[in-house]
Design a protein around this motif. Sequence first.
Motif, mmCIF file in Angstrom:
data_model
loop_
_atom_site.group_PDB
_atom_site.id
_atom_site.type_symbol
_atom_site.label_atom_id
_atom_site.label_comp_id
_atom_site.label_asym_id
_atom_site.label_seq_id
_atom_site.Cartn_x
_atom_site.Cartn_y
_atom_site.Cartn_z
ATOM 1 N N GLY A 9 0.545 28.162 79.132
ATOM 2 C CA GLY A 9 -0.089 29.323 79.763
ATOM 3 C C GLY A 9 -1.071 28.851 80.811
ATOM 4 O O GLY A 9 -1.954 28.045 80.514
ATOM 5 N N VAL A 10 -0.885 29.331 82.049
ATOM 6 C CA VAL A 10 -1.802 28.931 83.124
ATOM 7 C C VAL A 10 -2.446 30.178 83.709
ATOM 8 O O VAL A 10 -1.810 30.964 84.397
ATOM 9 C CB VAL A 10 -1.089 28.065 84.207
ATOM 10 C CG1 VAL A 10 -0.718 26.714 83.640
ATOM 11 C CG2 VAL A 10 0.150 28.719 84.805
ATOM 12 N N VAL A 64 3.685 29.635 82.451
ATOM 13 C CA VAL A 64 3.644 31.104 82.478
ATOM 14 C C VAL A 64 2.275 31.566 82.934
ATOM 15 O O VAL A 64 1.252 31.061 82.452
ATOM 16 C CB VAL A 64 3.905 31.679 81.062
ATOM 17 C CG1 VAL A 64 3.781 33.194 81.060
ATOM 18 C CG2 VAL A 64 5.270 31.250 80.544
ATOM 19 N N SER A 65 2.253 32.522 83.855
ATOM 20 C CA SER A 65 0.974 33.128 84.223
ATOM 21 C C SER A 65 1.129 34.642 84.257
ATOM 22 O O SER A 65 2.075 35.165 84.858
ATOM 23 C CB SER A 65 0.507 32.604 85.592
ATOM 24 O OG SER A 65 -0.840 32.962 85.802
ATOM 25 N N PHE A 96 -4.549 43.584 84.914
ATOM 26 C CA PHE A 96 -4.958 42.216 84.558
ATOM 27 C C PHE A 96 -6.431 42.189 84.140
ATOM 28 O O PHE A 96 -6.799 41.599 83.132
ATOM 29 C CB PHE A 96 -4.701 41.300 85.754
ATOM 30 C CG PHE A 96 -5.221 39.909 85.603
ATOM 31 C CD1 PHE A 96 -4.720 39.059 84.633
ATOM 32 C CD2 PHE A 96 -6.215 39.435 86.443
ATOM 33 C CE1 PHE A 96 -5.205 37.769 84.487
ATOM 34 C CE2 PHE A 96 -6.696 38.147 86.313
ATOM 35 C CZ PHE A 96 -6.198 37.317 85.342
ATOM 36 N N PRO A 101 -6.970 39.066 75.205
ATOM 37 C CA PRO A 101 -6.013 38.176 74.540
ATOM 38 C C PRO A 101 -4.964 38.908 73.697
ATOM 39 O O PRO A 101 -3.870 38.379 73.485
ATOM 40 C CB PRO A 101 -6.911 37.294 73.672
ATOM 41 C CG PRO A 101 -8.174 37.203 74.463
ATOM 42 C CD PRO A 101 -8.355 38.585 75.030
ATOM 43 N N LEU A 122 -1.744 25.916 75.213
ATOM 44 C CA LEU A 122 -2.639 26.764 76.008
ATOM 45 C C LEU A 122 -3.964 26.035 76.156
ATOM 46 O O LEU A 122 -4.227 25.048 75.483
ATOM 47 C CB LEU A 122 -2.869 28.105 75.309
ATOM 48 C CG LEU A 122 -1.624 28.935 74.945
ATOM 49 C CD1 LEU A 122 -2.048 30.225 74.264
ATOM 50 C CD2 LEU A 122 -0.784 29.242 76.177
ATOM 51 N N GLN A 125 -9.686 27.958 76.037
ATOM 52 C CA GLN A 125 -10.505 29.082 76.481
ATOM 53 C C GLN A 125 -10.316 29.275 77.977
ATOM 54 O O GLN A 125 -10.153 28.309 78.700
ATOM 55 C CB GLN A 125 -11.954 28.690 76.222
ATOM 56 C CG GLN A 125 -12.971 29.750 76.386
ATOM 57 C CD GLN A 125 -14.290 29.282 75.753
ATOM 58 O OE1 GLN A 125 -14.365 28.218 75.152
ATOM 59 N NE2 GLN A 125 -15.312 30.067 75.887
ATOM 60 N N ASP A 130 -13.932 33.939 78.608
ATOM 61 C CA ASP A 130 -14.511 33.149 77.505
ATOM 62 C C ASP A 130 -14.088 33.642 76.122
ATOM 63 O O ASP A 130 -14.860 33.556 75.170
ATOM 64 C CB ASP A 130 -16.053 33.176 77.561
ATOM 65 C CG ASP A 130 -16.606 32.053 78.421
ATOM 66 O OD1 ASP A 130 -15.824 31.170 78.808
ATOM 67 O OD2 ASP A 130 -17.814 32.077 78.703
ATOM 68 N N TYR A 131 -12.857 34.136 76.000
ATOM 69 C CA TYR A 131 -12.463 34.717 74.709
ATOM 70 C C TYR A 131 -12.190 33.661 73.636
ATOM 71 O O TYR A 131 -12.597 33.813 72.506
ATOM 72 C CB TYR A 131 -11.206 35.565 74.879
ATOM 73 C CG TYR A 131 -11.445 36.927 75.489
ATOM 74 C CD1 TYR A 131 -12.084 37.915 74.759
ATOM 75 C CD2 TYR A 131 -11.012 37.221 76.775
ATOM 76 C CE1 TYR A 131 -12.295 39.169 75.302
ATOM 77 C CE2 TYR A 131 -11.220 38.471 77.327
ATOM 78 C CZ TYR A 131 -11.860 39.446 76.585
ATOM 79 O OH TYR A 131 -12.066 40.681 77.123
ATOM 80 N N ASN A 132 -11.407 32.626 74.000
ATOM 81 C CA ASN A 132 -10.985 31.633 73.004
ATOM 82 C C ASN A 132 -10.231 32.326 71.860
ATOM 83 O O ASN A 132 -10.572 32.190 70.682
ATOM 84 C CB ASN A 132 -12.211 30.842 72.504
ATOM 85 C CG ASN A 132 -11.926 29.941 71.319
ATOM 86 O OD1 ASN A 132 -10.767 29.670 71.007
ATOM 87 N ND2 ASN A 132 -12.957 29.496 70.650
ATOM 88 N N GLN A 133 -9.234 33.123 72.215
ATOM 89 C CA GLN A 133 -8.485 33.873 71.199
ATOM 90 C C GLN A 133 -6.977 33.839 71.421
ATOM 91 O O GLN A 133 -6.218 34.088 70.491
ATOM 92 C CB GLN A 133 -8.909 35.358 71.221
ATOM 93 C CG GLN A 133 -10.323 35.603 70.764
ATOM 94 C CD GLN A 133 -10.764 37.042 70.977
ATOM 95 O OE1 GLN A 133 -9.998 37.874 71.460
ATOM 96 N NE2 GLN A 133 -11.996 37.308 70.647
ATOM 97 N N THR A 134 -6.547 33.582 72.670
ATOM 98 C CA THR A 134 -5.128 33.780 72.991
ATOM 99 C C THR A 134 -4.230 32.860 72.164
ATOM 100 O O THR A 134 -3.200 33.297 71.650
ATOM 101 C CB THR A 134 -4.893 33.598 74.509
ATOM 102 O OG1 THR A 134 -5.816 34.447 75.191
ATOM 103 C CG2 THR A 134 -3.480 33.973 74.904
#
Length: 255
Positions: A9-10, A64-65, A96, A101, A122, A125, A130-134
């Motif tokens: 994921g980019v 993927v973006s 967008f 996430p 991935l 973060q 700044d989620y750090n969840q995806t």
Amino acid sequence: MASFRVMVGVKRVIDYAVKIRVKPDKMGVVTEGVKHSMNPFDEIAIEEAVRLKEKKLASEIVAVSCGPKQCQETIRTALAMGADRGIHVDMSTAEFEASTPLQISKILAKLAKEEDINLIILGKQAIDGDYNQTGQMTAAHLDWPQGTFVSELTPENDKLKIVREIDGGLENICIKTPAVVTADLRLNEPRYATLPNIMKAKKKPIATKTPADLGVDIASSVETISVEDPPTREAGQKVEDVDQLIAKLKEAGVV
Ligand code: AMP
């Protein structure tokens, strides 16, 4: 020996060096006319995938973006670093900006199934939200093991030996694949794309899909109430010597 089909994921984010400005309506930050780049942790994720391919441990790397059409530039950078092909999941700027996430992880999980992926890398973060969840959510949707905050990744047959950066130390784990891993800062130092590779990347394919094509509802479940600038710091004071510093600290009641 395992041969991974890797998806990375980019995310296209505001460049880390840009000074962020809050929009006058306080509903977000100014993105127009602002330099964007690939999320720095995603450069590390791509680099790791390319190193696996160089060691003949990966057969294909798909970058993927998800986001507006400018994300294709981010994918091109990934292709110039060594990814084989790209998938752009087209969303309007408004969609967008409203995405979290939850929506992105559903998209990534769906694509992983469609593309027969067995390793998702991935960033840990994205530096904008700044989620750090995806990564964690993607692993949950797929019911795959996850290795987060990875600073060392060693494939062993169909397993991955992983060193994780945790508070105050490192954790060693071993997970089965298919799996999701998220790259931490010390995993590697991403390469710069060379001019010949930038030229080659222009010929690599980028497919475009929409969230609807993937059957993913991207309606956000989070409403932004307001975005505020951080409080401005008060100006400091210069002191001549240690005695003056101690006097000032006493004045302020610190010592
Ligand atoms: P986050 O959970 O938003 O902090 O993002 C963690 C990681 O998920 C990023 O470093 C990317 O690898 C991936 N990611 C998040 N959003 C996107 C996106 N719009 N497109 C592609 N990858 C994404």
